[in-house]
Design a protein around this motif. Structure first.
Motif, PDB file in Angstrom:
ATOM      1  N   GLU A 102     -23.219   5.648 -25.642  1.00  6.35           N
ATOM      2  CA  GLU A 102     -22.384   4.988 -25.069  1.00  6.35           C
ATOM      3  C   GLU A 102     -22.601   4.355 -23.589  1.00  6.35           C
ATOM      4  O   GLU A 102     -23.396   5.741 -23.056  1.00  6.35           O
ATOM      5  N   MET A 103     -22.120   3.433 -22.907  1.00  8.18           N
ATOM      6  CA  MET A 103     -21.948   3.144 -21.251  1.00  8.18           C
ATOM      7  C   MET A 103     -20.394   3.553 -20.616  1.00  8.18           C
ATOM      8  O   MET A 103     -19.764   3.290 -21.954  1.00  8.18           O
ATOM      9  N   PRO A 104     -19.979   4.051 -19.701  1.00  6.49           N
ATOM     10  CA  PRO A 104     -19.006   4.192 -18.973  1.00  6.49           C
ATOM     11  C   PRO A 104     -18.879   2.658 -18.643  1.00  6.49           C
ATOM     12  O   PRO A 104     -19.389   1.895 -18.922  1.00  6.49           O
ATOM     13  N   PRO A 105     -17.295   2.687 -18.902  1.00  4.83           N
ATOM     14  CA  PRO A 105     -16.541   1.682 -17.902  1.00  4.83           C
ATOM     15  C   PRO A 105     -17.264   1.080 -16.680  1.00  4.83           C
ATOM     16  O   PRO A 105     -16.980   2.563 -15.695  1.00  4.83           O
ATOM     17  N   SER A 106     -17.501   0.162 -15.539  1.00  2.39           N
ATOM     18  CA  SER A 106     -18.598  -0.456 -15.059  1.00  2.39           C
ATOM     19  C   SER A 106     -17.302  -0.638 -13.922  1.00  2.39           C
ATOM     20  O   SER A 106     -16.805  -0.966 -13.898  1.00  2.39           O
ATOM     21  N   LEU A 107     -16.953   0.522 -12.376  1.00  2.00           N
ATOM     22  CA  LEU A 107     -16.407   0.898 -12.270  1.00  2.00           C
ATOM     23  C   LEU A 107     -17.027   0.410 -10.665  1.00  2.00           C
ATOM     24  O   LEU A 107     -18.337   1.105 -10.703  1.00  2.00           O
ATOM     25  N   THR A 108     -16.506   0.011  -9.393  1.00  2.00           N
ATOM     26  CA  THR A 108     -17.538  -0.400  -8.203  1.00  2.00           C
ATOM     27  C   THR A 108     -17.160   0.942  -7.916  1.00  2.00           C
ATOM     28  O   THR A 108     -15.790   2.204  -7.546  1.00  2.00           O
ATOM     29  N   GLU A 109     -18.343   1.028  -6.438  1.00  2.00           N
ATOM     30  CA  GLU A 109     -17.466   2.069  -6.175  1.00  2.00           C
ATOM     31  C   GLU A 109     -16.160   2.519  -5.550  1.00  2.00           C
ATOM     32  O   GLU A 109     -15.391   3.311  -5.061  1.00  2.00           O
ATOM     33  N   ALA A 110     -15.724   0.924  -4.406  1.00  2.00           N
ATOM     34  CA  ALA A 110     -14.342   0.508  -3.926  1.00  2.00           C
ATOM     35  C   ALA A 110     -13.345   1.083  -5.107  1.00  2.00           C
ATOM     36  O   ALA A 110     -12.474   1.902  -4.085  1.00  2.00           O
ATOM     37  N   ARG A 139     -13.533   3.403  -7.298  1.00  2.00           N
ATOM     38  CA  ARG A 139     -13.746   4.310  -7.588  1.00  2.00           C
ATOM     39  C   ARG A 139     -12.786   5.716  -6.606  1.00  2.00           C
ATOM     40  O   ARG A 139     -12.094   6.744  -6.511  1.00  2.00           O
ATOM     41  N   ASP A 140     -12.840   5.046  -5.935  1.00  2.00           N
ATOM     42  CA  ASP A 140     -12.086   5.724  -4.608  1.00  2.00           C
ATOM     43  C   ASP A 140     -10.245   5.088  -4.239  1.00  2.00           C
ATOM     44  O   ASP A 140      -9.672   5.998  -4.959  1.00  2.00           O
ATOM     45  N   ARG A 141      -9.981   4.023  -4.830  1.00  2.00           N
ATOM     46  CA  ARG A 141      -9.301   3.241  -4.704  1.00  2.00           C
ATOM     47  C   ARG A 141      -7.755   4.582  -6.401  1.00  2.00           C
ATOM     48  O   ARG A 141      -6.916   4.723  -5.660  1.00  2.00           O
ATOM     49  N   TYR A 142      -8.632   4.340  -7.104  1.00  2.21           N
ATOM     50  CA  TYR A 142      -8.253   5.273  -8.088  1.00  2.21           C
ATOM     51  C   TYR A 142      -8.698   6.293  -8.931  1.00  2.21           C
ATOM     52  O   TYR A 142      -8.363   7.007  -9.763  1.00  2.21           O
ATOM     53  N   SER A 143      -8.890   7.200  -7.051  1.00  2.00           N
ATOM     54  CA  SER A 143      -9.882   8.889  -7.332  1.00  2.00           C
ATOM     55  C   SER A 143      -8.597   9.598  -8.204  1.00  2.00           C
ATOM     56  O   SER A 143      -9.347  10.579  -8.799  1.00  2.00           O
ATOM     57  N   ARG A 144      -7.809   9.415  -8.142  1.00  3.37           N
ATOM     58  CA  ARG A 144      -6.491  10.002  -9.038  1.00  3.37           C
ATOM     59  C   ARG A 144      -5.995   9.645  -9.818  1.00  3.37           C
ATOM     60  O   ARG A 144      -6.138  10.461 -10.612  1.00  3.37           O
ATOM     61  N   HIS A 145      -6.509   8.796 -10.677  1.00  2.00           N
ATOM     62  CA  HIS A 145      -5.860   8.252 -11.618  1.00  2.00           C
ATOM     63  C   HIS A 145      -7.844   8.892 -12.437  1.00  2.00           C
ATOM     64  O   HIS A 145      -7.422   9.579 -13.186  1.00  2.00           O
ATOM     65  N   LEU A 146      -8.833   9.286 -11.858  1.00  2.00           N
ATOM     66  CA  LEU A 146      -9.588   9.325 -12.309  1.00  2.00           C
ATOM     67  C   LEU A 146     -10.215  11.176 -13.243  1.00  2.00           C
ATOM     68  O   LEU A 146     -10.559  11.742 -13.394  1.00  2.00           O
ATOM     69  N   LEU A 147      -8.808  11.940 -12.177  1.00  2.00           N
ATOM     70  CA  LEU A 147      -9.218  13.277 -11.865  1.00  2.00           C
ATOM     71  C   LEU A 147      -8.227  13.224 -13.636  1.00  2.00           C
ATOM     72  O   LEU A 147      -8.511  14.488 -14.311  1.00  2.00           O
ATOM     73  N   LEU A 148      -7.236  12.480 -14.163  1.00  2.00           N
ATOM     74  CA  LEU A 148      -6.637  13.265 -14.937  1.00  2.00           C
ATOM     75  C   LEU A 148      -7.400  12.735 -16.011  1.00  2.00           C
ATOM     76  O   LEU A 148      -7.697  11.514 -16.294  1.00  2.00           O
ATOM     77  N   PRO A 149      -7.188  13.585 -17.174  1.00  2.00           N
ATOM     78  CA  PRO A 149      -7.693  13.328 -18.062  1.00  2.00           C
ATOM     79  C   PRO A 149      -7.584  12.610 -19.284  1.00  2.00           C
ATOM     80  O   PRO A 149      -7.801  11.628 -20.439  1.00  2.00           O
ATOM     81  N   GLU A 150      -6.160  12.090 -18.902  1.00  2.00           N
ATOM     82  CA  GLU A 150      -5.247  11.159 -20.040  1.00  2.00           C
ATOM     83  C   GLU A 150      -5.630   9.393 -19.254  1.00  2.00           C
ATOM     84  O   GLU A 150      -5.388   8.808 -20.201  1.00  2.00           O
ATOM     85  N   VAL A 151      -5.967   9.701 -18.084  1.00  2.00           N
ATOM     86  CA  VAL A 151      -6.468   8.289 -17.846  1.00  2.00           C
ATOM     87  C   VAL A 151      -8.173   8.426 -17.287  1.00  2.00           C
ATOM     88  O   VAL A 151      -8.629   8.230 -18.114  1.00  2.00           O
ATOM     89  N   GLY A 152      -8.831   8.696 -16.580  1.00  2.00           N
ATOM     90  CA  GLY A 152     -10.113   8.333 -16.909  1.00  2.00           C
ATOM     91  C   GLY A 152     -10.809   7.354 -16.278  1.00  2.00           C
ATOM     92  O   GLY A 152     -10.032   6.088 -16.352  1.00  2.00           O
ATOM     93  N   GLU A 153     -12.636   7.376 -16.233  1.00  2.25           N
ATOM     94  CA  GLU A 153     -12.305   5.919 -16.283  1.00  2.25           C
ATOM     95  C   GLU A 153     -12.238   4.809 -17.015  1.00  2.25           C
ATOM     96  O   GLU A 153     -11.927   4.168 -16.644  1.00  2.25           O
ATOM     97  N   ALA A 154     -12.135   5.366 -18.244  1.00  2.00           N
ATOM     98  CA  ALA A 154     -11.828   4.549 -19.847  1.00  2.00           C
ATOM     99  C   ALA A 154     -10.714   3.564 -19.722  1.00  2.00           C
ATOM    100  O   ALA A 154     -10.428   2.948 -19.524  1.00  2.00           O
ATOM    101  N   GLY A 155     -10.099   5.588 -19.320  1.00  2.52           N
ATOM    102  CA  GLY A 155      -8.713   4.677 -19.115  1.00  2.52           C
ATOM    103  C   GLY A 155      -7.703   3.107 -17.511  1.00  2.52           C
ATOM    104  O   GLY A 155      -7.560   2.595 -17.710  1.00  2.52           O
TER     105      GLY A 155
END
Length: 387
Positions: free
Chosen positions: A119-127, A129-145
């Motif tokens: 599987e391929m993860p959702p495609s987020l831009t570097e910007a 990933r920076d903007r939503y970095s605190r979301h990405l740290l949450l296991p309930e959200v992450g890149e998929a969320g």
């Protein structure tokens, strides 16, 4: 003689259980219960991963694993690129008290060479990933969320007291499309509580003022404006493109219309209301919980339900209620937590006290009951006048 790296890895492999890729593939095909743990770096994970795997890079394993994997008896299969980091990870997990851990050997490189599913993860831009970095740290959200949030479409009914905080926090969270329905212009009296708007935009249509505030906060968001009032003639056109309705309207005809349209279209509504120093929030999920008509079969007489314009409202109050509405919408998008379905959350700002009332679906409800009698939109102004 000091222990060499080869000695260390050899000792680690003797102390853990290893799993072949063919066996892992068999378990995956049979949907055997297991947690797949990808301990590669984030850049490796973004290039593809075994379906269903969660990502905890080896360097962060000790810090994050107990939060992301609280059940220490769950079957865990760790893997990396070649089988070495996952062996070290398995040993670490055993030392931390995990009792059913295996390491896949070899790792993902060979898995991919064998043409096993990837599987391929959702495609987020570097910007992003920076903007939503605190979301990405949450296991309930992450890149998929976060990808779910970016693809979600939420309609806000009203860009006023409740719509203002809801819009700002949904935009900040990265909800990709936000619809705004409001026919009014910004008035000086709005600024005491409607934080989307500013003194410089007095006289501007609220949807235009709101769009400016949202895009200044997050240019990722697409704003869809409806400078009109919702009625029976346009509710289908306005509601159809959106997934979730956040109801911040302040009159009974619109509330009943919103309820009926949401039941017809099976769209969830996060309902909020405020009065003087008190507020309330609930979530109506058609087919799952009660609807607005279960709670209020008939509108109250006008003299018992004065508007905020007549009775006043504490300026801070809609901020809290609107933020709770935004929280409910985000939970619905992510599919996490327990929404306020069948529960009415009440808030008294003077006593700084929350309460909760249980709401039950009325089997005789004319809208969502066992034998509904409302099958099309009605004259809501006339209905509420009679009430």
């Amino acid at each position: 003689m000091p222990t060499t790296y080869s000695d260390l890895i050899s000792d680690v492999r003797k102390s853990i259980r290893e799993l072949s890729l063919s066996e892992l593939k068999r378990r995956l095909d049979e949907k055997a219960p297991m947690v797949l743990l990808d301990v590669r770096e984030k850049e490796e994970y973004r290039a593809g991963y075994i379906p269903g795997a969660i990502s905890i890079p080896r360097a962060f394993l000790e810090m994050q694993v107990e939060q992301k994997l609280p059940d220490k008896s769950a079957p865990i299969v760790a893997y990396c690129a070649g089988g070495t980091r996952s062996a070290l990870a398995a040993k670490t997990l055993q030392d931390l008290g995990y009792t059913n851990v295996e390491s896949a050997n070899p790792g993902f490189v060979r898995w991919k060479d064998l043409k096993y599913p990837v599987e391929m993860p959702p495609s987020l831009t570097e910007a992003q990933r920076d903007r939503y970095s605190r979301h990405l740290l949450l296991p309930e959200v992450g890149e998929a969320g976060q990808a779910k949030l970016l693809s979600a479409k939420v309609l806000l009914l009203g860009a006023g007291g409740l719509g203002s905080p809801a819009a700002l926090y949904l935009a900040a969270a990265g909800v990709g499309t936000i619809g705004l329905v409001d026919a009014d212009v910004v008035d000086m009296s709005n600024l005491q509580r409607q934080v989307l708007h500013t003194t410089s935009r007095v006289g501007t249509p609220k949807v235009d003022s709101a769009e400016k505030a949202i895009l200044d906060l997050n240019p990722d968001v697409k704003v869809v404006k409806f400078q009109e009032r919702v009625d029976s003639s346009n509710v289908d056109r306005i509601f159809d493109p959106f997934d979730i309705i956040v109801d911040g309207c302040d009159n009974f005809p619109t509330r009943y219309l919103v309820n009926d349209a949401s039941v017809f279209k099976k769209k969830p509504v996060v309902h909020g209301s405020i009065f003087r120093f008190e507020g309330q929030v609930t979530t109506f999920m058609p087919g799952v919980g009660p609807c607005y008509r279960c709670l209020y079969p008939e509108p109250p007489p006008p003299h018992l339900a004065p508007s905020c314009q007549e009775a006043g409202v504490l300026g801070i109050l809609p901020g809290l209620v609107g933020m709770i509405q935004a929280t409910e919408a985000v939970k619905l998008i992510l599919g996490k937590g327990a929404p306020l379905i069948g529960r009415l959350l009440t808030y008294d700002s003077l006593r700084m006290k929350f309460g909760e009332l249980k709401l039950r679906r009325d089997k005789n409800c004319p809208m969502c009951g066992e034998s509904p009698t409302i099958t099309s939109y009605i004259d809501y102004e006339g209905f509420c006048t009679l009430g």
